[in-house]
Scaffold this motif. Structure first.
Motif, PDB file in Angstrom:
ATOM      1  N   ALA A   1      34.092   6.927  -6.173  1.00 44.29           N
ATOM      2  CA  ALA A   1      33.042   7.117  -5.166  1.00 44.29           C
ATOM      3  C   ALA A   1      33.624   7.022  -3.755  1.00 44.29           C
ATOM      4  O   ALA A   1      33.279   7.824  -2.878  1.00 44.29           O
ATOM      5  N   GLU A   2      34.505   6.043  -3.531  1.00 43.74           N
ATOM      6  CA  GLU A   2      35.124   5.893  -2.206  1.00 43.74           C
ATOM      7  C   GLU A   2      35.996   7.095  -1.856  1.00 43.74           C
ATOM      8  O   GLU A   2      35.984   7.571  -0.722  1.00 43.74           O
TER       9      GLU A   2
ATOM     10  N   ALA B   1      35.333   9.662   1.164  1.00 48.04           N
ATOM     11  CA  ALA B   1      36.350   9.829   2.206  1.00 48.04           C
ATOM     12  C   ALA B   1      36.812  11.275   2.353  1.00 48.04           C
ATOM     13  O   ALA B   1      37.031  11.748   3.473  1.00 48.04           O
ATOM     14  N   PHE B   2      36.972  11.983   1.224  1.00 45.06           N
ATOM     15  CA  PHE B   2      37.628  13.294   1.264  1.00 45.06           C
ATOM     16  C   PHE B   2      36.822  14.430   0.652  1.00 45.06           C
ATOM     17  O   PHE B   2      37.289  15.558   0.607  1.00 45.06           O
TER      18      PHE B   2
ATOM     19  N   GLU C   1      46.310   8.990   8.971  1.00 45.92           N
ATOM     20  CA  GLU C   1      44.997   8.349   8.804  1.00 45.92           C
ATOM     21  C   GLU C   1      44.469   8.527   7.386  1.00 45.92           C
ATOM     22  O   GLU C   1      43.945   7.594   6.784  1.00 45.92           O
ATOM     23  N   ALA C   2      44.586   9.731   6.858  1.00 44.33           N
ATOM     24  CA  ALA C   2      44.113  10.008   5.501  1.00 44.33           C
ATOM     25  C   ALA C   2      44.935   9.221   4.489  1.00 44.33           C
ATOM     26  O   ALA C   2      44.388   8.672   3.514  1.00 44.33           O
ATOM     27  N   LEU C   3      46.244   9.143   4.699  1.00 46.48           N
ATOM     28  CA  LEU C   3      47.094   8.375   3.802  1.00 46.48           C
ATOM     29  C   LEU C   3      46.712   6.892   3.827  1.00 46.48           C
ATOM     30  O   LEU C   3      46.597   6.257   2.776  1.00 46.48           O
ATOM     31  N   ALA C   4      46.474   6.368   5.013  1.00 44.83           N
ATOM     32  CA  ALA C   4      46.046   4.968   5.130  1.00 44.83           C
ATOM     33  C   ALA C   4      44.714   4.752   4.425  1.00 44.83           C
ATOM     34  O   ALA C   4      44.503   3.711   3.781  1.00 44.83           O
ATOM     35  N   ARG C   5      43.829   5.735   4.494  1.00 47.01           N
ATOM     36  CA  ARG C   5      42.517   5.607   3.842  1.00 47.01           C
ATOM     37  C   ARG C   5      42.656   5.556   2.323  1.00 47.01           C
ATOM     38  O   ARG C   5      42.055   4.706   1.672  1.00 47.01           O
ATOM     39  N   ILE C   6      43.443   6.452   1.743  1.00 44.87           N
ATOM     40  CA  ILE C   6      43.588   6.426   0.288  1.00 44.87           C
ATOM     41  C   ILE C   6      44.313   5.156  -0.154  1.00 44.87           C
ATOM     42  O   ILE C   6      43.987   4.568  -1.175  1.00 44.87           O
TER      43      ILE C   6
END
Length: 113
Positions: free
Chosen positions: A47-48, A52-53, A78-83
């Protein structure tokens, strides 16, 4: 119990070293395999990731679309940090559980790959 970390690049022999240690009685925790399983099977992580993506993270059968996710996160800090914020805490929790299990079973060495 001792904990041993095994790191290295692709093709450097990590899996071989881990297999040899496992043959000698060590327990092996593969952080990469656990992380992949989390993104496939953990409903909250799914779900997260989707939040996010977007829904393209999973195909029509509900399988993780690794190529899509890679195209989104690699090259975008930023996307890498989010995953990583989705996966890493769950991998750490899984390792803690594996460590407790290994201790309870009397394992002398736990290898974290």
């Amino acid at each position: 119990m001792k904990t041993l970390g095994v790191t290295g690049g692709i093709g450097s022999g990590k899996s071989t070293v881990c297999r040899l240690l496992e043959e000698r009685g060590a327990a092996v925790f593969s952080a990469d395999a656990v992380g992949k399983r989390i993104l496939e099977d953990d409903p909250e992580a799914r779900a997260e990731l989707t939040e996010a993506f977007g829904p393209r993270c999973y195909d029509a059968e509900g399988r993780l679309d690794r190529n899509f996710v890679a195209s989104v996160v690699f090259g975008d800090d930023e996307a890498l940090a989010r995953i990583q914020s989705i996966v890493h805490p769950r991998v750490h929790a899984a390792f803690d559980a594996a460590r407790r299990d290994a201790e309870a079973r009397g394992v002398r060495v736990l290898v974290k790959e």
